[in-house]
Design a protein around this motif. Structure first.
Motif, PDB file in Angstrom:
ATOM      1  N   GLY A  12      25.322 -29.196  69.656  1.00  0.00           N
ATOM      2  CA  GLY A  12      26.596 -29.897  69.528  1.00  0.00           C
ATOM      3  C   GLY A  12      27.529 -29.051  68.668  1.00  0.00           C
ATOM      4  N   PRO A  13      28.666 -29.617  68.251  1.00  0.00           N
ATOM      5  CA  PRO A  13      29.610 -28.859  67.434  1.00  0.00           C
ATOM      6  C   PRO A  13      28.974 -28.225  66.191  1.00  0.00           C
ATOM      7  N   ALA A  14      28.054 -28.942  65.525  1.00  0.00           N
ATOM      8  CA  ALA A  14      27.442 -28.383  64.308  1.00  0.00           C
ATOM      9  C   ALA A  14      26.602 -27.156  64.645  1.00  0.00           C
ATOM     10  N   ASP A  33      18.104 -26.894  72.568  1.00  0.00           N
ATOM     11  CA  ASP A  33      18.683 -28.220  72.839  1.00  0.00           C
ATOM     12  C   ASP A  33      17.981 -28.835  74.044  1.00  0.00           C
ATOM     13  N   ASN A  34      17.869 -30.161  74.006  1.00  0.00           N
ATOM     14  CA  ASN A  34      17.191 -30.823  75.121  1.00  0.00           C
ATOM     15  C   ASN A  34      18.109 -31.026  76.331  1.00  0.00           C
ATOM     16  N   ASP A  35      19.385 -30.787  76.173  1.00  0.00           N
ATOM     17  CA  ASP A  35      20.308 -30.947  77.299  1.00  0.00           C
ATOM     18  C   ASP A  35      20.331 -29.647  78.114  1.00  0.00           C
ATOM     19  N   ILE A 103      18.768 -27.904  61.262  1.00  0.00           N
ATOM     20  CA  ILE A 103      18.670 -29.108  62.096  1.00  0.00           C
ATOM     21  C   ILE A 103      20.073 -29.685  62.304  1.00  0.00           C
ATOM     22  N   CYS A 104      20.477 -29.735  63.570  1.00  0.00           N
ATOM     23  CA  CYS A 104      21.795 -30.307  63.927  1.00  0.00           C
ATOM     24  C   CYS A 104      21.564 -31.338  65.025  1.00  0.00           C
ATOM     25  N   SER A 105      20.739 -32.332  64.721  1.00  0.00           N
ATOM     26  CA  SER A 105      20.254 -33.231  65.773  1.00  0.00           C
ATOM     27  C   SER A 105      21.197 -34.396  66.076  1.00  0.00           C
ATOM     28  N   GLY A 106      22.355 -34.458  65.447  1.00  0.00           N
ATOM     29  CA  GLY A 106      23.380 -35.430  65.837  1.00  0.00           C
ATOM     30  C   GLY A 106      23.032 -36.872  65.510  1.00  0.00           C
ATOM     31  N   ARG A 108      22.770 -41.151  67.280  1.00  0.00           N
ATOM     32  CA  ARG A 108      22.682 -42.005  68.473  1.00  0.00           C
ATOM     33  C   ARG A 108      23.457 -43.287  68.177  1.00  0.00           C
ATOM     34  N   GLU A 109      23.625 -44.096  69.210  1.00  0.00           N
ATOM     35  CA  GLU A 109      24.426 -45.313  69.019  1.00  0.00           C
ATOM     36  C   GLU A 109      23.632 -46.423  68.345  1.00  0.00           C
ATOM     37  N   LEU A 110      24.348 -47.239  67.611  1.00  0.00           N
ATOM     38  CA  LEU A 110      23.754 -48.463  67.066  1.00  0.00           C
ATOM     39  C   LEU A 110      24.001 -49.577  68.079  1.00  0.00           C
ATOM     40  N   ALA A 283      22.906 -30.113  59.306  1.00  0.00           N
ATOM     41  CA  ALA A 283      24.374 -30.196  59.394  1.00  0.00           C
ATOM     42  C   ALA A 283      24.779 -31.145  60.512  1.00  0.00           C
ATOM     43  N   GLY A 284      25.985 -31.686  60.387  1.00  0.00           N
ATOM     44  CA  GLY A 284      26.528 -32.560  61.440  1.00  0.00           C
ATOM     45  C   GLY A 284      26.145 -34.012  61.208  1.00  0.00           C
ATOM     46  N   GLU A 285      26.147 -34.776  62.293  1.00  0.00           N
ATOM     47  CA  GLU A 285      25.955 -36.226  62.177  1.00  0.00           C
ATOM     48  C   GLU A 285      24.605 -36.609  61.559  1.00  0.00           C
TER      49      GLU A 285
HETATM   50  C1  LIG Z   1      26.941 -41.187  72.788  1.00  0.00           C
HETATM   51  C2  LIG Z   1      27.945 -40.588  71.824  1.00  0.00           C
HETATM   52  C3  LIG Z   1      29.237 -40.277  72.245  1.00  0.00           C
HETATM   53  C4  LIG Z   1      30.175 -39.735  71.365  1.00  0.00           C
HETATM   54  N1  LIG Z   1      31.451 -39.474  71.783  1.00  0.00           N
HETATM   55  C5  LIG Z   1      32.367 -39.024  70.891  1.00  0.00           C
HETATM   56  C6  LIG Z   1      33.734 -38.817  71.260  1.00  0.00           C
HETATM   57  O1  LIG Z   1      34.112 -39.043  72.381  1.00  0.00           O
HETATM   58  N2  LIG Z   1      34.602 -38.384  70.321  1.00  0.00           N
HETATM   59  C7  LIG Z   1      34.197 -38.123  69.038  1.00  0.00           C
HETATM   60  O2  LIG Z   1      35.009 -37.694  68.193  1.00  0.00           O
HETATM   61  N3  LIG Z   1      32.921 -38.286  68.674  1.00  0.00           N
HETATM   62  C8  LIG Z   1      32.017 -38.751  69.556  1.00  0.00           C
HETATM   63  N4  LIG Z   1      30.740 -38.971  69.146  1.00  0.00           N
HETATM   64  C9  LIG Z   1      30.399 -38.632  67.769  1.00  0.00           C
HETATM   65  C10 LIG Z   1      29.765 -37.234  67.814  1.00  0.00           C
HETATM   66  O3  LIG Z   1      28.420 -37.409  67.501  1.00  0.00           O
HETATM   67  C11 LIG Z   1      30.423 -36.182  66.926  1.00  0.00           C
HETATM   68  O4  LIG Z   1      31.782 -36.181  66.985  1.00  0.00           O
HETATM   69  C12 LIG Z   1      29.909 -34.745  67.223  1.00  0.00           C
HETATM   70  O5  LIG Z   1      29.494 -34.589  68.551  1.00  0.00           O
HETATM   71  C13 LIG Z   1      28.783 -34.500  66.285  1.00  0.00           C
HETATM   72  O6  LIG Z   1      28.298 -33.200  66.462  1.00  0.00           O
HETATM   73  P1  LIG Z   1      26.796 -32.831  66.063  1.00  0.00           P
HETATM   74  O7  LIG Z   1      26.655 -31.393  66.372  1.00  0.00           O
HETATM   75  O8  LIG Z   1      26.493 -33.313  64.712  1.00  0.00           O
HETATM   76  O9  LIG Z   1      25.864 -33.716  67.030  1.00  0.00           O
HETATM   77  P2  LIG Z   1      25.798 -33.885  68.594  1.00  0.00           P
HETATM   78  O10 LIG Z   1      27.070 -33.537  69.245  1.00  0.00           O
HETATM   79  O11 LIG Z   1      25.230 -35.236  68.814  1.00  0.00           O
HETATM   80  O12 LIG Z   1      24.714 -32.800  69.034  1.00  0.00           O
HETATM   81  C14 LIG Z   1      23.344 -32.937  68.757  1.00  0.00           C
HETATM   82  C15 LIG Z   1      22.569 -32.179  69.808  1.00  0.00           C
HETATM   83  O13 LIG Z   1      21.207 -32.102  69.410  1.00  0.00           O
HETATM   84  C16 LIG Z   1      20.380 -32.329  70.512  1.00  0.00           C
HETATM   85  N5  LIG Z   1      19.100 -32.805  69.995  1.00  0.00           N
HETATM   86  C17 LIG Z   1      18.887 -33.816  69.135  1.00  0.00           C
HETATM   87  N6  LIG Z   1      17.580 -33.957  68.873  1.00  0.00           N
HETATM   88  C18 LIG Z   1      16.960 -32.987  69.585  1.00  0.00           C
HETATM   89  C19 LIG Z   1      15.594 -32.635  69.752  1.00  0.00           C
HETATM   90  N7  LIG Z   1      14.606 -33.297  69.106  1.00  0.00           N
HETATM   91  N8  LIG Z   1      15.276 -31.600  70.573  1.00  0.00           N
HETATM   92  C20 LIG Z   1      16.258 -30.923  71.218  1.00  0.00           C
HETATM   93  N9  LIG Z   1      17.569 -31.222  71.111  1.00  0.00           N
HETATM   94  C21 LIG Z   1      17.918 -32.247  70.298  1.00  0.00           C
HETATM   95  C22 LIG Z   1      21.149 -33.381  71.313  1.00  0.00           C
HETATM   96  O14 LIG Z   1      20.772 -33.407  72.664  1.00  0.00           O
HETATM   97  C23 LIG Z   1      22.588 -32.888  71.153  1.00  0.00           C
HETATM   98  O15 LIG Z   1      22.938 -31.974  72.171  1.00  0.00           O
HETATM   99  C24 LIG Z   1      29.777 -39.479  70.027  1.00  0.00           C
HETATM  100  C25 LIG Z   1      28.473 -39.776  69.614  1.00  0.00           C
HETATM  101  C26 LIG Z   1      27.561 -40.324  70.492  1.00  0.00           C
HETATM  102  C27 LIG Z   1      26.159 -40.649  70.006  1.00  0.00           C
END
Ligand SMILES: Cc1cc2nc3c(=O)[nH]c(=O)nc-3n(C[C@H](O)[C@H](O)[C@H](O)COP(=O)(O)OP(=O)(O)OC[C@H]3O[C@@H](n4cnc5c(N)ncnc54)[C@H](O)[C@@H]3O)c2cc1C
Length: 416
Positions: A12-14, A33-35, A103-106, A108-110, A283-285
């Motif tokens: 993700g962005p992080a 990433d799992n995607d 770890i940038c695992s983001g 999930r929804e509540l 980092a990140g969510e």
């Molecule tokens: C369903 C959803 C929709 C969202 N839509 C928006 C939006 O429209 N606008 C907005 O501003 N914010 C949105 N958000 C908030 C969003 O999380 C943040 O804005 C931003 O994407 C956070 O970046 P990140 O890198 O921390 O995490 P994420 O973008 O969530 O990236 C985390 C990545 O880690 C991967 N991952 C996690 N665990 C594992 C594992 N065990 N093995 C392999 N890969 C793994 C995930 O597949 C994902 O690709 C959304 C959040 C969710 C949950």
């Protein structure tokens, strides 16, 4: 597998921002990433679909760089020991040893339960957005979006642009709370305020109900309507889809499996994104909900620290600003206790195992309820109902275990 100086889980962005920083600093990076496509939640769908110039800029550097390795469709299911991860790639177990891990695992929804939330057609707000971005047709379908937080608006825009009719957005927070959020944005986060105004103006034809909550989703084989209450008024909207989102929960399972400290359901990090475990950053969510800007700057600072480099004064200022915004979000959209009233005694709470609220209410803790019912024992392993029970009954959420997601026996046999 090519050797790497920095392994990153999550593209993700992080994760992307960290990879970009590390590659620019001359390091070798492996991004897991799992995607199938990079981008995480907000940049879902991969580079062909991105419009954010920051994502495109990052990808221009990364995509063909000789020091950059991307493992896609690679699910990290846990750790083998404190320096290696266990992945499942095409149903095969793969062990990845790391020197430094980010770890940038983001998040999930509540999901909060209400009567009818298990009907087909009822999804999370982000879930519906992900389905639409993934190609699900919604042209001329009617949608109601309910719950709380800015994600409702982002989902409404995605749905509208895909040709859906958004019948209503039902926000749980009342007008005074939303106005004070808007005012704080105006005073302290001018760019976010500008984005919010632009979003609202594009959604201006959609009824926006404040101080509202879902009473019930109705339908026989799928959702056909939703009843919502605002004050004393109850309204029923016909719909093909109901997207209900009440905020986000950090994904901390991987960090927990590596024995990183957590607090308030997020990974604990210091000012340079370091966890308490040597050679592991986060980092990140997963370190707290704060949106894309927080994810980008935290990813950058984590990568710099992992490579023994210092963030600039501008980096630190951006981090402070993003944390200030995260705190504002948390204050403004914290799920309010009155949302518990949505869940009636007969409402299913654990949807994997069909456990209703009335079977859970007599228990004092998650563990006790789990011993007496099948709550949390289905495929989601409590990821959905654990957070719901925490909100409904005040129970500490279930502890993470390896595997952090369901895995094949072949993969499980690798765990020592
Ligand atoms: C369903 C959803 C929709 C969202 N839509 C928006 C939006 O429209 N606008 C907005 O501003 N914010 C949105 N958000 C908030 C969003 O999380 C943040 O804005 C931003 O994407 C956070 O970046 P990140 O890198 O921390 O995490 P994420 O973008 O969530 O990236 C985390 C990545 O880690 C991967 N991952 C996690 N665990 C594992 C594992 N065990 N093995 C392999 N890969 C793994 C995930 O597949 C994902 O690709 C959304 C959040 C969710 C949950």
């Amino acid at each position: 597998m090519r050797p790497a100086d920095l392994h990153i889980v999550g593209s993700g962005p992080a994760g992307l921002s960290a990879a970009h920083t590390a590659i620019n600093a001359g390091a070798r990076v492996c991004l897991i990433d799992n995607d199938h496509a990079p981008g995480g939640q907000i940049w879902r769908g991969g580079p062909d679909k991105w419009t954010d110039s920051r994502a495109l800029e990052i990808w221009k550097t990364l995509h063909a760089h000789p020091h950059f390795t991307r493992l896609s469709n690679a699910q990290v299911i846990g750790s083998v020991d404190c320096n290696s991860l266990l992945l499942e790639v095409k149903d095969e177990p793969v062990r990845v040893d790391f020197e430094r891990l980010l770890i940038c695992s983001g998040a999930r929804e509540l999901f909060l339960p209400f009567p009818g939330w298990t009907l087909p057609g009822v999804t999370g707000a982000g879930g519906l957005q992900a389905l639409i971005k993934g190609g699900m047709p919604v042209q001329d379908r009617s949608i109601v979006i309910a719950g709380s937080g800015p994600l409702l608006l982002a989902t409404a825009l995605t749905a509208m642009e895909a040709g859906a009719r958004v019948e209503a957005i039902v926000e749980h927070q009342g007008l005074p709370q939303l106005s004070s959020f808007g005012l704080e944005l105006l005073l302290r986060h001018r760019e976010k305020f500008r984005q919010a105004v632009s979003l609202f103006s594009r959604l201006r034809k959609i009824p926006y109900l404040t101080g509202g909550r879902i009473v019930e989703a109705r339908g026989l084989d799928a959702v056909q309507s939703v009843v919502v209450r605002t004050g004393r008024r109850q309204q029923e909207f016909a719909c093909d889809f109901l997207a209900a989102g009440f905020g986000l929960v950090p994904n901390i399972d991987l960090a927990c499996s590596l024995r990183c400290d957590t607090a308030n359901d997020a990974v604990v990090v210091d000012a340079l994104q370091k966890t308490n475990r040597p050679h592991i950053w986060a980092a990140g969510e997963c370190t707290g909900i704060g949106g894309v800007d927080k994810a980008i700057i935290e990813g950058r600072i984590a990568a710099l620290d992992a490579l023994a480099m210092l963030p600039s004064a501008q980096d630190r200022a951006m981090l402070r600003q993003s944390h200030d915004f995260a705190a504002l979000l948390a204050r403004s959209f914290k799920p309010d206790a009155s949302l518990r009233e949505m869940c009636l005694p007969g409402t299913i709470v654990c949807r994997c195992e069909d456990v209703a609220a009335s079977s859970l209410a007599p228990h004092r803790s998650w563990r006790e309820a789990k011993l007496a019912t099948r709550v949390g024992m289905g495929p989601c392993q409590g990821k959905t109902c654990g957070a719901a029970c925490q909100f409904l009954f005040g129970w500490a959420p279930p502890a993470s275990r390896i595997p952090i997601v369901p895995a094949s026996a072949a993969a499980l046999s690798q765990i020592e």
